[in-house]
Design an enzyme around this catalytic site. Sequence first.
Site, PDB file in Angstrom:
ATOM      1  N   TYR A 118       0.806  -1.227   0.000  1.00  0.00           N
ATOM      2  CA  TYR A 118       0.000   0.000   0.000  1.00  0.00           C
ATOM      3  C   TYR A 118       0.840   1.278   0.000  1.00  0.00           C
ATOM      4  O   TYR A 118       0.341   2.347   0.319  1.00  0.00           O
ATOM      5  CB  TYR A 118      -0.967   0.007   1.192  1.00  0.00           C
ATOM      6  CG  TYR A 118      -2.125  -0.965   1.073  1.00  0.00           C
ATOM      7  CD1 TYR A 118      -2.300  -1.772  -0.062  1.00  0.00           C
ATOM      8  CD2 TYR A 118      -3.062  -1.078   2.091  1.00  0.00           C
ATOM      9  CE1 TYR A 118      -3.355  -2.664  -0.145  1.00  0.00           C
ATOM     10  CE2 TYR A 118      -4.132  -1.957   2.002  1.00  0.00           C
ATOM     11  CZ  TYR A 118      -4.268  -2.759   0.883  1.00  0.00           C
ATOM     12  OH  TYR A 118      -5.325  -3.624   0.797  1.00  0.00           O
ATOM     13  N   LYS A 163       2.373 -14.886   4.485  1.00  0.00           N
ATOM     14  CA  LYS A 163       2.311 -15.873   3.400  1.00  0.00           C
ATOM     15  C   LYS A 163       3.749 -16.183   2.991  1.00  0.00           C
ATOM     16  O   LYS A 163       4.126 -16.116   1.818  1.00  0.00           O
ATOM     17  CB  LYS A 163       1.489 -15.275   2.241  1.00  0.00           C
ATOM     18  CG  LYS A 163       1.177 -16.218   1.105  1.00  0.00           C
ATOM     19  CD  LYS A 163       0.125 -17.266   1.436  1.00  0.00           C
ATOM     20  CE  LYS A 163      -0.051 -18.189   0.237  1.00  0.00           C
ATOM     21  NZ  LYS A 163      -0.991 -19.301   0.521  1.00  0.00           N
ATOM     22  N   ASP A 217      -5.994  -5.492   6.153  1.00  0.00           N
ATOM     23  CA  ASP A 217      -7.125  -4.798   5.531  1.00  0.00           C
ATOM     24  C   ASP A 217      -8.227  -5.805   5.212  1.00  0.00           C
ATOM     25  O   ASP A 217      -9.392  -5.641   5.580  1.00  0.00           O
ATOM     26  CB  ASP A 217      -6.624  -4.097   4.250  1.00  0.00           C
ATOM     27  CG  ASP A 217      -7.697  -3.282   3.565  1.00  0.00           C
ATOM     28  OD1 ASP A 217      -8.789  -3.105   4.143  1.00  0.00           O
ATOM     29  OD2 ASP A 217      -7.455  -2.830   2.426  1.00  0.00           O
ATOM     30  N   ASP A 221     -12.199  -6.830   7.569  1.00  0.00           N
ATOM     31  CA  ASP A 221     -13.581  -6.788   7.082  1.00  0.00           C
ATOM     32  C   ASP A 221     -14.265  -8.138   7.364  1.00  0.00           C
ATOM     33  O   ASP A 221     -15.416  -8.198   7.799  1.00  0.00           O
ATOM     34  CB  ASP A 221     -13.647  -6.506   5.569  1.00  0.00           C
ATOM     35  CG  ASP A 221     -13.736  -5.012   5.229  1.00  0.00           C
ATOM     36  OD1 ASP A 221     -13.079  -4.202   5.905  1.00  0.00           O
ATOM     37  OD2 ASP A 221     -14.462  -4.663   4.268  1.00  0.00           O
TER      38      ASP A 221
END
Length: 321
Positions: A118, A163, A217, A221
């Site tokens: 980001y 990951k 992020d 959610d």
Amino acid sequence: MRKLLVIPGDGIGPEVVEAAMYVIKAFGSELEIKVAEAGDVALNKYGTAMPPETLRLADLADVIFKGPIGESAFDVTSLIRSRYVLYANIRPVKNLPSVPAVRSIDCVFVRENVEDVYIGAEYRVGDVAIALKIATEKGTRRVARVARKYAEERKRKVTIVHKANVLRVVDGFFRDVAMEELKGLEVDQMYVDAAAMELVRNPTRFDVVLTPNQYGDILTDLAAQVAGGLGLAPSGNIGDDKAMFEPVHGAAFDIAGKGIANPIAAILSAAMMFEWMGMKNAAESIRRAVERAIEAGVKTPDIGGHHNTREVGKYIASLIS
Ligand code: NAD
Ligand code: MN
């Protein structure tokens, strides 16, 4: 007096921020409040999503309270995070009494907030598009220290999500540096895809969850929905001497202007703001008022009520003032 800058934002932003302001003003004597425009509406009006006057006020502010931004979120939300080095995004996820949830959950995400993919280092070279993913030692250590602080106040347990089986270098580095910083605590690690599954299957196994920017992020959610919905999920973007508080959700254009957006995510973000300012009693009082409002049935349609955004905000404020 502390300087608070309020940015209402786009879509449902102005609606949920208005509702949260009833609550913020209940403790307002401690704050010098300014309001400024930023986001899609500002972009259309001034040709920039972050007008110079807003930036000036943001520079002067001690703390920022922000509604969601729309399509220009990168130019506002990410800009504020990186300009003021708000390197830890704190996202507590917890069921609220009387709110239907997918499962029981009580954890805190500590999301790295200024690095990873980001940073906006994206390039187009002919028919190839490239985005850089970055983890620095300094950036990883400082956010891991925040996860440590939360873990020490809770169950001394941290799960690092990554990951590193595929992104061996960058995620491997994030994991290794974080591990070092978290020595002495109970630390486990999980691949992000498995973490997504586990958050639905067995969320109570998580307590403090440390993630790089993008995985955090996405997972927050998901976790918010497990707890009852995005309309309830607060967050704080924390730096060494400045912070910004905002709901986890976005501008929700599908329901904007209808007066049905749930203001609780924004109101609980205000509670986090007061806690960060050292006003623990204000924070607790807001949280209790939110629970009492839900129990009294004063709630928006997303959690089974029939009240509008403003009514919920005013009712919650009336319980604390
Ligand atoms: P969203 O979070 O806005 O909406 C997802 C779903 O959740 C929608 O169905 C929406 O109606 C519902 N929802 C969200 N908040 C709600 C609330 N308070 N009460 C009731 N229902 C709620 O995600 P999206 O649709 O992917 O994004 C919309 C816009 O928001 C995009 O332009 C995106 O760039 C922006 N966005 C901004 C931020 C930010 O400023 N921090 C964060 C996320 C998304
Ligand atoms: Mn998001």
